[in-house]
Scaffold this motif. Structure first.
Motif, PDB file in Angstrom:
ATOM      1  N   THR A 145      21.943  19.900 -26.169  1.00 45.87           N
ATOM      2  CA  THR A 145      21.399  20.807 -25.154  1.00 45.87           C
ATOM      3  C   THR A 145      20.967  22.094 -25.831  1.00 45.87           C
ATOM      4  OG1 THR A 145      22.845  19.916 -23.432  1.00 45.87           O
ATOM      5  CG2 THR A 145      21.863  22.078 -23.025  1.00 45.87           C
ATOM      6  N   ILE A 146      19.700  22.465 -25.658  1.00 46.55           N
ATOM      7  CA  ILE A 146      19.223  23.731 -26.202  1.00 46.55           C
ATOM      8  C   ILE A 146      19.003  24.707 -25.045  1.00 46.55           C
ATOM      9  CG2 ILE A 146      18.218  22.627 -28.221  1.00 46.55           C
ATOM     10  CD1 ILE A 146      15.457  22.972 -26.963  1.00 46.55           C
ATOM     11  N   LYS A 147      19.300  25.974 -25.287  1.00 46.60           N
ATOM     12  CA  LYS A 147      19.297  26.972 -24.220  1.00 46.60           C
ATOM     13  C   LYS A 147      18.512  28.207 -24.650  1.00 46.60           C
ATOM     14  CE  LYS A 147      23.955  25.485 -22.861  1.00 46.60           C
ATOM     15  NZ  LYS A 147      25.332  25.926 -22.505  1.00 46.60           N
ATOM     16  N   GLY A 148      17.753  28.751 -23.709  1.00 45.89           N
ATOM     17  CA  GLY A 148      16.982  29.952 -24.005  1.00 45.89           C
ATOM     18  C   GLY A 148      16.286  30.471 -22.769  1.00 45.89           C
ATOM     19  N   SER A 149      15.200  31.184 -22.970  1.00 45.23           N
ATOM     20  CA  SER A 149      14.433  31.763 -21.871  1.00 45.23           C
ATOM     21  C   SER A 149      12.968  31.834 -22.266  1.00 45.23           C
ATOM     22  CB  SER A 149      14.951  33.171 -21.527  1.00 45.23           C
ATOM     23  OG  SER A 149      16.310  33.134 -21.143  1.00 45.23           O
ATOM     24  N   ASP A 150      12.090  31.570 -21.276  1.00 42.90           N
ATOM     25  CA  ASP A 150      10.648  31.716 -21.462  1.00 42.90           C
ATOM     26  C   ASP A 150      10.125  30.921 -22.655  1.00 42.90           C
ATOM     27  OD1 ASP A 150      10.636  33.512 -19.295  1.00 42.90           O
ATOM     28  OD2 ASP A 150      11.169  35.172 -20.619  1.00 42.90           O
ATOM     29  N   GLY A 151      10.644  29.718 -22.834  1.00 46.83           N
ATOM     30  CA  GLY A 151      10.147  28.867 -23.899  1.00 46.83           C
ATOM     31  C   GLY A 151      10.653  29.198 -25.292  1.00 46.83           C
ATOM     32  N   GLN A 152      11.549  30.166 -25.406  1.00 49.59           N
ATOM     33  CA  GLN A 152      12.177  30.527 -26.676  1.00 49.59           C
ATOM     34  C   GLN A 152      13.669  30.212 -26.572  1.00 49.59           C
ATOM     35  OE1 GLN A 152      10.395  32.239 -29.538  1.00 49.59           O
ATOM     36  NE2 GLN A 152       8.918  31.056 -28.335  1.00 49.59           N
ATOM     37  N   TYR A 153      14.270  29.824 -27.705  1.00 51.74           N
ATOM     38  CA  TYR A 153      15.631  29.306 -27.648  1.00 51.74           C
ATOM     39  C   TYR A 153      16.562  30.024 -28.626  1.00 51.74           C
ATOM     40  CZ  TYR A 153      13.546  25.795 -24.732  1.00 51.74           C
ATOM     41  OH  TYR A 153      12.884  25.177 -23.705  1.00 51.74           O
ATOM     42  N   LEU A 154      17.789  30.222 -28.140  1.00 49.41           N
ATOM     43  CA  LEU A 154      18.814  30.907 -28.933  1.00 49.41           C
ATOM     44  C   LEU A 154      19.971  29.992 -29.322  1.00 49.41           C
ATOM     45  CD1 LEU A 154      19.191  34.277 -26.972  1.00 49.41           C
ATOM     46  CD2 LEU A 154      18.342  34.028 -29.307  1.00 49.41           C
ATOM     47  N   LEU A 155      20.255  28.997 -28.512  1.00 49.93           N
ATOM     48  CA  LEU A 155      21.512  28.270 -28.657  1.00 49.93           C
ATOM     49  C   LEU A 155      21.307  26.773 -28.496  1.00 49.93           C
ATOM     50  CD1 LEU A 155      24.656  28.599 -28.899  1.00 49.93           C
ATOM     51  CD2 LEU A 155      24.711  28.613 -26.399  1.00 49.93           C
ATOM     52  N   ALA A 156      22.050  26.010 -29.298  1.00 54.64           N
ATOM     53  CA  ALA A 156      22.130  24.551 -29.154  1.00 54.64           C
ATOM     54  C   ALA A 156      23.593  24.146 -29.255  1.00 54.64           C
ATOM     55  CB  ALA A 156      21.309  23.850 -30.230  1.00 54.64           C
ATOM     56  N   VAL A 157      24.029  23.231 -28.381  1.00 55.49           N
ATOM     57  CA  VAL A 157      25.419  22.757 -28.401  1.00 55.49           C
ATOM     58  C   VAL A 157      25.433  21.241 -28.238  1.00 55.49           C
ATOM     59  CG1 VAL A 157      26.410  24.907 -27.530  1.00 55.49           C
ATOM     60  CG2 VAL A 157      25.656  23.163 -25.914  1.00 55.49           C
ATOM     61  N   TRP A 158      26.391  20.589 -28.905  1.00 52.55           N
ATOM     62  CA  TRP A 158      26.532  19.145 -28.765  1.00 52.55           C
ATOM     63  C   TRP A 158      27.884  18.706 -29.306  1.00 52.55           C
ATOM     64  CZ3 TRP A 158      23.792  21.552 -32.554  1.00 52.55           C
ATOM     65  CH2 TRP A 158      24.014  21.175 -33.892  1.00 52.55           C
ATOM     66  N   GLN A 159      28.238  17.447 -28.976  1.00 49.86           N
ATOM     67  CA  GLN A 159      29.459  16.833 -29.477  1.00 49.86           C
ATOM     68  C   GLN A 159      29.085  15.496 -30.121  1.00 49.86           C
ATOM     69  OE1 GLN A 159      29.558  17.947 -25.994  1.00 49.86           O
ATOM     70  NE2 GLN A 159      30.179  19.891 -26.905  1.00 49.86           N
ATOM     71  N   ASN A 160      29.805  15.169 -31.176  1.00 44.50           N
ATOM     72  CA  ASN A 160      29.551  13.912 -31.850  1.00 44.50           C
ATOM     73  C   ASN A 160      30.746  13.529 -32.720  1.00 44.50           C
ATOM     74  OD1 ASN A 160      27.876  11.640 -32.731  1.00 44.50           O
ATOM     75  ND2 ASN A 160      27.782  12.700 -34.701  1.00 44.50           N
ATOM     76  N   GLY A 161      31.205  12.304 -32.570  1.00 42.85           N
ATOM     77  CA  GLY A 161      32.268  11.780 -33.424  1.00 42.85           C
ATOM     78  C   GLY A 161      33.563  12.551 -33.380  1.00 42.85           C
ATOM     79  N   GLY A 162      33.909  13.117 -32.220  1.00 40.40           N
ATOM     80  CA  GLY A 162      35.162  13.872 -32.100  1.00 40.40           C
ATOM     81  C   GLY A 162      35.057  15.326 -32.514  1.00 40.40           C
ATOM     82  N   GLN A 212      10.557  23.782 -31.229  1.00 46.92           N
ATOM     83  CA  GLN A 212      10.434  22.948 -32.413  1.00 46.92           C
ATOM     84  C   GLN A 212      11.270  23.486 -33.568  1.00 46.92           C
ATOM     85  OE1 GLN A 212       8.775  19.916 -32.396  1.00 46.92           O
ATOM     86  NE2 GLN A 212      10.006  19.728 -34.257  1.00 46.92           N
ATOM     87  N   GLU A 213      11.308  24.793 -33.722  1.00 45.12           N
ATOM     88  CA  GLU A 213      12.131  25.377 -34.795  1.00 45.12           C
ATOM     89  C   GLU A 213      13.613  25.092 -34.561  1.00 45.12           C
ATOM     90  OE1 GLU A 213       9.504  29.211 -36.294  1.00 45.12           O
ATOM     91  OE2 GLU A 213      10.619  29.353 -34.400  1.00 45.12           O
ATOM     92  N   MET A 214      14.036  25.147 -33.302  1.00 46.95           N
ATOM     93  CA  MET A 214      15.432  24.833 -33.006  1.00 46.95           C
ATOM     94  C   MET A 214      15.720  23.362 -33.298  1.00 46.95           C
ATOM     95  SD  MET A 214      18.428  25.836 -31.986  1.00 46.95           S
ATOM     96  CE  MET A 214      18.412  27.297 -30.914  1.00 46.95           C
ATOM     97  N   LEU A 215      14.826  22.474 -32.888  1.00 49.93           N
ATOM     98  CA  LEU A 215      15.037  21.053 -33.121  1.00 49.93           C
ATOM     99  C   LEU A 215      15.017  20.723 -34.617  1.00 49.93           C
ATOM    100  CD1 LEU A 215      12.842  19.504 -30.268  1.00 49.93           C
ATOM    101  CD2 LEU A 215      15.306  19.990 -30.263  1.00 49.93           C
ATOM    102  N   ASP A 216      14.111  21.345 -35.350  1.00 45.80           N
ATOM    103  CA  ASP A 216      14.061  21.124 -36.802  1.00 45.80           C
ATOM    104  C   ASP A 216      15.348  21.573 -37.471  1.00 45.80           C
ATOM    105  OD1 ASP A 216      11.521  20.088 -36.603  1.00 45.80           O
ATOM    106  OD2 ASP A 216      10.502  21.948 -37.187  1.00 45.80           O
ATOM    107  N   THR A 217      15.903  22.685 -36.985  1.00 45.13           N
ATOM    108  CA  THR A 217      17.159  23.192 -37.545  1.00 45.13           C
ATOM    109  C   THR A 217      18.270  22.168 -37.359  1.00 45.13           C
ATOM    110  OG1 THR A 217      16.550  25.497 -37.105  1.00 45.13           O
ATOM    111  CG2 THR A 217      18.897  25.019 -37.383  1.00 45.13           C
ATOM    112  N   ILE A 218      18.391  21.626 -36.153  1.00 43.46           N
ATOM    113  CA  ILE A 218      19.449  20.662 -35.867  1.00 43.46           C
ATOM    114  C   ILE A 218      19.270  19.379 -36.660  1.00 43.46           C
ATOM    115  CG2 ILE A 218      20.558  19.319 -34.035  1.00 43.46           C
ATOM    116  CD1 ILE A 218      19.547  21.577 -32.109  1.00 43.46           C
ATOM    117  N   GLN A 219      18.038  18.912 -36.764  1.00 43.13           N
ATOM    118  CA  GLN A 219      17.756  17.681 -37.492  1.00 43.13           C
ATOM    119  C   GLN A 219      18.087  17.807 -38.990  1.00 43.13           C
ATOM    120  OE1 GLN A 219      13.646  17.115 -36.422  1.00 43.13           O
ATOM    121  NE2 GLN A 219      14.137  15.701 -34.758  1.00 43.13           N
ATOM    122  N   SER A 220      18.089  19.042 -39.493  1.00 44.67           N
ATOM    123  CA  SER A 220      18.332  19.232 -40.926  1.00 44.67           C
ATOM    124  C   SER A 220      19.813  19.319 -41.279  1.00 44.67           C
ATOM    125  CB  SER A 220      17.635  20.515 -41.396  1.00 44.67           C
ATOM    126  OG  SER A 220      18.331  21.675 -40.966  1.00 44.67           O
TER     127      SER A 220
END
Length: 206
Positions: free
Chosen positions: A165-182, A196-204
């Motif tokens: 889940t990514i969170k922000g305002s007006d199409g800009q994002y500050l925060l991403a949170v998730w759970q995986n494998g405990g 896209q910058e937020m998603l690229d960060t998480i994917q890396s």
């Protein structure tokens, strides 16, 4: 024992300079980012204020007469165990699980800080001249970001096989949170970035 204790206490002196240094250190315990509504680990915040009071009274630099030999006692932890390290390997050893790293950011990294909180939560801070990212990992499924801002944009994405889940305002994002494998993860930018910058960060993250 009491007489030796009384004798020791008479030789302890806390100067004005030392008192100021103690208070200054306490004031830096964390929340330089409170203007962004970032509260580090609210489940532990009550311990920080308690620890601060005890630190003024008990911890700090004191001058004890070198001629006194007090009986050896086991160490007592007064302040929370918040420790900085020099590498992700050291941080991994401290928290007892593998700490991943971010490998792609939309700004040039100038410094990296590795911090363990209570030996349970790992934090890596990537700082640059234009932005800063705080990446946190802990066991469990609770939100470890500590961020309580207001968001008008929330989106869910499947990244590397898990729901983010990514969170922000007006199409800009500050925060991403998730759970995986405990484990629970969070990525927080201090200045907002594009989706896209937020998603690229998480994917890396590896």
């Amino acid at each position: 024992m009491k007489n030796r204790y009384d004798k020791a206490m008479k030789n302890i002196e806390v100067t004005n300079e030392m008192r100021d240094r103690i208070l200054n250190n306490i004031s830096k315990l964390d929340l330089e980012k409170t203007s962004k509504k970032t509260l580090p680990f609210p489940q532990y915040k009550k311990y920080l204020s308690i620890a601060a009071c005890f630190a003024v009274l008990i911890v700090g630099s004191v001058i004890v007469n070198n001629t006194i030999n007090l009986p050896s006692e086991p160490p007592v932890q007064i302040v929370p165990d918040i420790v900085s390290y020099h590498s992700v390997a050291e941080l991994t050893d401290a928290v007892g699980f593998t700490v991943k790293e971010i490998h792609e950011l939309p700004f040039e990294i100038e410094s990296v800080k590795y911090t363990s909180y209570w030996g349970k939560l790992a934090e890596i801070e990537y700082a640059g001249s234009d932005n800063t990212v705080i990446f946190r990992i802990a066991t469990g499924d609770e939100d470890v970001s500590g961020y309580y801002g207001d968001f008008t944009s929330l989106k869910s994405h499947v990244i590397n096989g898990y729901d983010v889940t990514i969170k922000g305002s007006d199409g800009q994002y500050l925060l991403a949170v998730w759970q995986n494998g405990g484990y629970s993860y969070s990525v927080q930018y201090i200045e907002p970035v594009s989706q896209q910058e937020m998603l690229d960060t998480i994917q890396s993250i590896k």
